[in-house]
Write a protein that holds these residues in place. Structure first.
Motif, PDB file in Angstrom:
ATOM      1  N   ARG A   1      54.603  51.694 -10.701  1.00 17.11           N
ATOM      2  CA  ARG A   1      55.959  52.147 -10.951  1.00 17.11           C
ATOM      3  C   ARG A   1      56.697  51.168 -11.855  1.00 17.11           C
ATOM      4  O   ARG A   1      57.464  51.567 -12.739  1.00 17.11           O
ATOM      5  CB  ARG A   1      56.691  52.323  -9.623  1.00 17.11           C
ATOM      6  CG  ARG A   1      58.092  52.918  -9.761  1.00 17.11           C
ATOM      7  CD  ARG A   1      58.743  53.061  -8.393  1.00 17.11           C
ATOM      8  NE  ARG A   1      57.939  53.896  -7.514  1.00 17.11           N
ATOM      9  CZ  ARG A   1      58.210  54.108  -6.236  1.00 17.11           C
ATOM     10  NH1 ARG A   1      59.273  53.506  -5.689  1.00 17.11           N
ATOM     11  NH2 ARG A   1      57.435  54.872  -5.501  1.00 17.11           N
ATOM     12  N   LEU A   2      56.470  49.866 -11.632  1.00 19.95           N
ATOM     13  CA  LEU A   2      57.099  48.847 -12.472  1.00 19.95           C
ATOM     14  C   LEU A   2      56.640  48.988 -13.918  1.00 19.95           C
ATOM     15  O   LEU A   2      57.460  48.968 -14.846  1.00 19.95           O
ATOM     16  CB  LEU A   2      56.761  47.451 -11.937  1.00 19.95           C
ATOM     17  CG  LEU A   2      57.108  46.270 -12.858  1.00 19.95           C
ATOM     18  CD1 LEU A   2      58.611  46.151 -13.036  1.00 19.95           C
ATOM     19  CD2 LEU A   2      56.527  44.974 -12.307  1.00 19.95           C
TER      20      LEU A   2
ATOM     21  N   ARG B   1      58.117  52.148 -15.515  1.00 23.86           N
ATOM     22  CA  ARG B   1      59.541  52.006 -15.792  1.00 23.86           C
ATOM     23  C   ARG B   1      59.786  51.101 -16.995  1.00 23.86           C
ATOM     24  O   ARG B   1      60.641  51.384 -17.842  1.00 23.86           O
ATOM     25  CB  ARG B   1      60.250  51.450 -14.556  1.00 23.86           C
ATOM     26  CG  ARG B   1      61.768  51.409 -14.722  1.00 23.86           C
ATOM     27  CD  ARG B   1      62.478  51.048 -13.426  1.00 23.86           C
ATOM     28  NE  ARG B   1      62.180  49.679 -13.018  1.00 23.86           N
ATOM     29  CZ  ARG B   1      61.449  49.348 -11.968  1.00 23.86           C
ATOM     30  NH1 ARG B   1      60.921  50.301 -11.216  1.00 23.86           N
ATOM     31  NH2 ARG B   1      61.228  48.088 -11.659  1.00 23.86           N
ATOM     32  N   ARG B   2      59.030  50.017 -17.090  1.00 23.07           N
ATOM     33  CA  ARG B   2      59.208  49.110 -18.219  1.00 23.07           C
ATOM     34  C   ARG B   2      58.780  49.757 -19.530  1.00 23.07           C
ATOM     35  O   ARG B   2      59.397  49.536 -20.581  1.00 23.07           O
ATOM     36  CB  ARG B   2      58.412  47.827 -17.979  1.00 23.07           C
ATOM     37  CG  ARG B   2      58.994  46.918 -16.916  1.00 23.07           C
ATOM     38  CD  ARG B   2      60.383  46.432 -17.318  1.00 23.07           C
ATOM     39  NE  ARG B   2      60.331  45.724 -18.581  1.00 23.07           N
ATOM     40  CZ  ARG B   2      60.078  44.432 -18.710  1.00 23.07           C
ATOM     41  NH1 ARG B   2      59.884  43.701 -17.629  1.00 23.07           N
ATOM     42  NH2 ARG B   2      60.034  43.863 -19.889  1.00 23.07           N
TER      43      ARG B   2
ATOM     44  N   LEU C   1      58.979  52.922 -20.234  1.00 23.99           N
ATOM     45  CA  LEU C   1      60.051  53.853 -20.606  1.00 23.99           C
ATOM     46  C   LEU C   1      61.228  53.112 -21.223  1.00 23.99           C
ATOM     47  O   LEU C   1      61.884  53.612 -22.150  1.00 23.99           O
ATOM     48  CB  LEU C   1      60.518  54.652 -19.380  1.00 23.99           C
ATOM     49  CG  LEU C   1      59.575  55.740 -18.866  1.00 23.99           C
ATOM     50  CD1 LEU C   1      60.174  56.431 -17.657  1.00 23.99           C
ATOM     51  CD2 LEU C   1      59.266  56.764 -19.963  1.00 23.99           C
ATOM     52  N   GLN C   2      61.503  51.907 -20.725  1.00 24.11           N
ATOM     53  CA  GLN C   2      62.614  51.126 -21.262  1.00 24.11           C
ATOM     54  C   GLN C   2      62.343  50.631 -22.678  1.00 24.11           C
ATOM     55  O   GLN C   2      63.284  50.296 -23.409  1.00 24.11           O
ATOM     56  CB  GLN C   2      62.902  49.938 -20.347  1.00 24.11           C
ATOM     57  CG  GLN C   2      63.444  50.317 -18.977  1.00 24.11           C
ATOM     58  CD  GLN C   2      63.549  49.123 -18.042  1.00 24.11           C
ATOM     59  OE1 GLN C   2      63.131  48.011 -18.384  1.00 24.11           O
ATOM     60  NE2 GLN C   2      64.107  49.343 -16.855  1.00 24.11           N
TER      61      GLN C   2
ATOM     62  N   ARG D   1      60.414  43.170  -5.449  1.00 22.66           N
ATOM     63  CA  ARG D   1      60.291  44.402  -6.212  1.00 22.66           C
ATOM     64  C   ARG D   1      59.733  45.530  -5.359  1.00 22.66           C
ATOM     65  O   ARG D   1      60.056  46.695  -5.572  1.00 22.66           O
ATOM     66  CB  ARG D   1      59.374  44.160  -7.425  1.00 22.66           C
ATOM     67  CG  ARG D   1      60.078  43.342  -8.502  1.00 22.66           C
ATOM     68  CD  ARG D   1      59.128  43.017  -9.634  1.00 22.66           C
ATOM     69  NE  ARG D   1      59.833  42.324 -10.730  1.00 22.66           N
ATOM     70  CZ  ARG D   1      59.249  41.752 -11.743  1.00 22.66           C
ATOM     71  NH1 ARG D   1      57.929  41.771 -11.833  1.00 22.66           N
ATOM     72  NH2 ARG D   1      59.953  41.159 -12.685  1.00 22.66           N
TER      73      ARG D   1
END
Length: 316
Positions: free
Chosen positions: A3-4, A7-8, A10-11, A316
């Motif tokens: 998930r981390l 998400r990164r 996508l950022q 996290r």
């Protein structure tokens, strides 16, 4: 962890979009015209405009940007305005030379900086700390291009020990010959990285030696060397991981000045040639490629943080 990473990633999309816009605006705002490299004294104005049209430079700037962005999304970074070769092929062709040089420099800098930083931090304000600090300050302050010319003058021109330019000797194709050519540029880059790494590791060592776990180890009778390399070192590596993540962009972009001085056939010298010739696609391609590597390096640093410090993974 997945998930981390997701998400990164996508950022990174809006960040890369902003980087591409900023780079395109700066390239367009720079003085010069790439069409001038094709102009001859007897060329008519109609011929010049025809060249401009064939290169796609007669369209509005925003149209040129979106056409370039559309091609990038398909994996095509465009074609060089100078040699008409695919930009991505040129970057991948020169990537091994830059990655090998920068990788060796960063690896040597880390291996040397860890014991020097630990030694300086453990002997704060003593003679060894002052010597290490002095060398670090010199390394940070000295211009790398001047150091490169100085090393070239002594070891190549005066002593004739090492080759001064290029990556290979004409007519020779051996790993040892490449190693000889890489000693001087690798030494220059190592000194530059080493000065920064030593300062970070020294500062982190000083702060860690004030922690309670160090005092407990002293109470248990542990030797100073054991505390430094078994306990303090694990915490000192955290800022080193950050520096390594930030250095991922250097693996691609390379050291432009150093590669230019030593005529090293890497991406840095390719970028310098593109800047001189106002080769927009090559400049944009190198900038975007190095930005991607820098972002991936920071993502890798975050992942390594989770393994190096279990508290971060738990949070996290």
């Amino acid at each position: 962890m997945r998930r981390l990473i997701f998400r990164r990633l996508l950022q990174t999309l809006p960040l890369l979009f902003f980087v591409s816009i900023a780079c395109f605006v700066m390239v367009k705002a720079a003085p010069g015209d790439p069409v001038l490299s094709f102009v001859t004294p007897n060329m008519h104005a109609e011929d010049i405009e025809r060249i401009r049209h064939n290169l796609g430079l007669d369209k509005p700037a925003y149209v040129q940007y979106f056409l370039w962005l559309k091609e990038c999304l398909t994996g095509n970074l465009g074609y060089s305005l100078i040699n008409h070769k695919p930009v991505l092929d040129q970057i991948l062709e020169r990537l091994p030379a830059t990655a090998g040089l920068m990788g060796a420099a960063i690896g040597l800098a880390v291996l040397i900086a860890i014991p020097l930083g630990l030694l300086a931090g453990a002997n704060r304000s003593k003679l060894v700390d002052k010597l290490v600090n002095l060398l670090a300050y010199i390394g940070v302050s000295i211009p790398l291009f001047w150091l490169a010319i100085l090393l070239m003058y002594f070891f190549s021109i005066k002593l004739h020990w090492l080759p001064s330019m290029g990556m290979r000797t004409i007519g020779m194709d051996s790993a040892f010959d490449v190693l000889l050519h890489g000693i001087l540029p690798c030494s220059v880059l190592t000194i530059g990285f080493l000065a920064v790494y030593v300062r970070y590791i020294r500062s982190s060592t000083i702060s860690q030696l004030k922690e309670d776990y160090v005092q407990i180890q002293y109470a248990f009778g542990s030797a100073k060397r054991t505390i430094l390399f078994r306990h303090v070192l694990k915490h000192v590596l955290l800022p080193v991981i950050t520096l390594l993540g930030m250095s991922m962009g250097d693996l691609v972009a390379g050291a432009i000045v150093t590669e230019t001085v030593f005529s090293w056939p890497g991406i840095g010298s390719l970028g310098m040639t593109a800047v001189r010739g106002m080769d927009y696609p090559v400049i944009m391609g190198i900038t975007l490629f190095s930005s991607v590597m820098l972002i991936l390096g920071n993502l890798l640093a975050d992942i390594l943080y989770s393994f190096a410090d279990p508290r971060i993974k738990t949070t996290r």
